[in-house]
Design an enzyme around this catalytic site. Structure first.
Site, short mmCIF file in Angstrom:
data_model
loop_
_atom_site.label_atom_id
_atom_site.label_comp_id
_atom_site.label_asym_id
_atom_site.label_seq_id
_atom_site.Cartn_x
_atom_site.Cartn_y
_atom_site.Cartn_z
N SER A 247 -7.52 -3.64 1.01
CA SER A 247 -6.92 -4.19 2.23
C SER A 247 -7.94 -4.32 3.35
CB SER A 247 -5.77 -3.30 2.71
OG SER A 247 -4.88 -3.03 1.66
N1 SAH Z 1 -4.56 0.77 -1.24
C1 SAH Z 1 -5.48 -0.09 -1.95
C2 SAH Z 1 -5.07 -1.55 -1.89
C3 SAH Z 1 -4.48 -1.87 -3.16
S1 SAH Z 1 -3.80 -3.46 -3.47
C4 SAH Z 1 -6.91 0.09 -1.45
O1 SAH Z 1 -7.12 0.81 -0.47
O2 SAH Z 1 -7.83 -0.45 -2.07
C5 SAH Z 1 -2.25 -2.94 -4.15
C6 SAH Z 1 -2.34 -2.13 -5.41
O3 SAH Z 1 -1.00 -1.80 -5.78
C7 SAH Z 1 -2.93 -2.87 -6.61
O4 SAH Z 1 -4.00 -2.15 -7.13
C8 SAH Z 1 -1.76 -2.96 -7.60
O5 SAH Z 1 -2.15 -2.87 -8.96
C9 SAH Z 1 -0.92 -1.76 -7.18
N2 SAH Z 1 0.49 -1.81 -7.59
C10 SAH Z 1 1.34 -2.87 -7.57
N3 SAH Z 1 2.56 -2.50 -8.03
C11 SAH Z 1 2.47 -1.16 -8.35
C12 SAH Z 1 3.39 -0.21 -8.88
N4 SAH Z 1 4.65 -0.52 -9.20
N5 SAH Z 1 2.95 1.05 -9.08
C13 SAH Z 1 1.66 1.41 -8.79
N6 SAH Z 1 0.75 0.54 -8.28
C14 SAH Z 1 1.15 -0.73 -8.06
#
Ligand code: SAH
Length: 218
Positions: free
Chosen positions: A65
């Site tokens: 993000s």
């Molecule tokens: N917080 C992260 C940003 C991640 S983007 C950072 O600091 O880099 C969102 C993430 O959520 C992705 O990696 C995606 O695979 C994950 N995601 C989406 N749906 C999910 C679910 N049901 N359970 C766990 N992770 C999930």
């Protein structure tokens, strides 16, 4: 820490200044943002953009993000040193690292095995010892470690996952991006009060979707 006066330290100072200028006031949040080296969480090809205020691609078609949104959501979550925090969507591990500087313990769940492995290794190498990364479906939360004082979701939910509300302790706060996967989304802040759930709509955002189940591909 970057050498004073070096290119890196100027970049890091500008990074913090831009967060302040955009309205991040909480000193503890600013300190946490200062203490987590974002260049270690981005892909090597994007190293030069590590302190630019934008989201960047990571493995598995996901994103790390935008720093402003990380700081904003962290500030709105109101994390304290005694809190146990659940993050849904580990991705690069960057947000989990920022939360870990403010909380007692962070549990972060991710549906892609590859991202789990990379983030785990990264956080261990960088000595973030109070973060535990779990592989699984965050829509179900992590019930065996509940209740949580704070929950942050970092992928957009079309509906608010009931399991997460259930795993939030009394007086607990959850921050999540909410809205259609390809439409306009907003950050919601949910507070669990004795009388029920209080919901506030905050800023407009754009996040990758929160998807059900563990990822089939790596
Ligand atoms: N917080 C992260 C940003 C991640 S983007 C950072 O600091 O880099 C969102 C993430 O959520 C992705 O990696 C995606 O695979 C994950 N995601 C989406 N749906 C999910 C679910 N049901 N359970 C766990 N992770 C999930």
């Amino acid at each position: 820490m970057a050498r004073p006066g070096s290119q890196e330290s100027v970049e890091r100072m500008e990074f913090l200044l831009s967060l302040r200028r955009r309205g991040i006031m909480d000193q503890a949040v600013l300190r946490a943002m200062d203490e987590v080296p974002r260049e270690h969480f981005v892909e090597p090809a994007f190293n030069e953009d590590a302190y630019a205020d934008r989201a960047l691609p990571i493995a598995c078609g996901q994103t790390i993000s935008q720093p402003y949104v990380v700081a904003y959501m962290t500030e709105k979550l109101g994390v304290g040193p005694k809190h146990r925090v659940l993050e849904v969507g580990t991705g690069s591990g960057y947000q989990a690292a920022v939360l870990s500087r403010l909380a007692r313990e962070v549990i972060s769940i991710e549906r892609y095995r590859t991202l789990v492995d990379v983030a785990r290794r990264r956080l261990t190498t960088l000595d973030f010892t109070n973060v535990d990364i779990v592989a699984g479906d965050g829509l179900e939360g992590v019930p065996d470690r509940a209740p949580y004082d704070r929950i942050m979701v970092t992928a957009a939910a079309e509906t608010i996952p009931q399991a997460l509300i259930d795993q939030l302790g009394e007086g607990g706060v959850m921050v999540l991006p909410h809205g259609p996967h390809n439409g306009s989304q907003a950050i919601l802040r949910i507070t669990k009060e004795p009388s029920g759930i209080r919901q506030e709509t905050l800023i407009a955002v754009r996040f990758v979707p929160l998807l059900p189940g563990q990822a089939r591909e790596l």
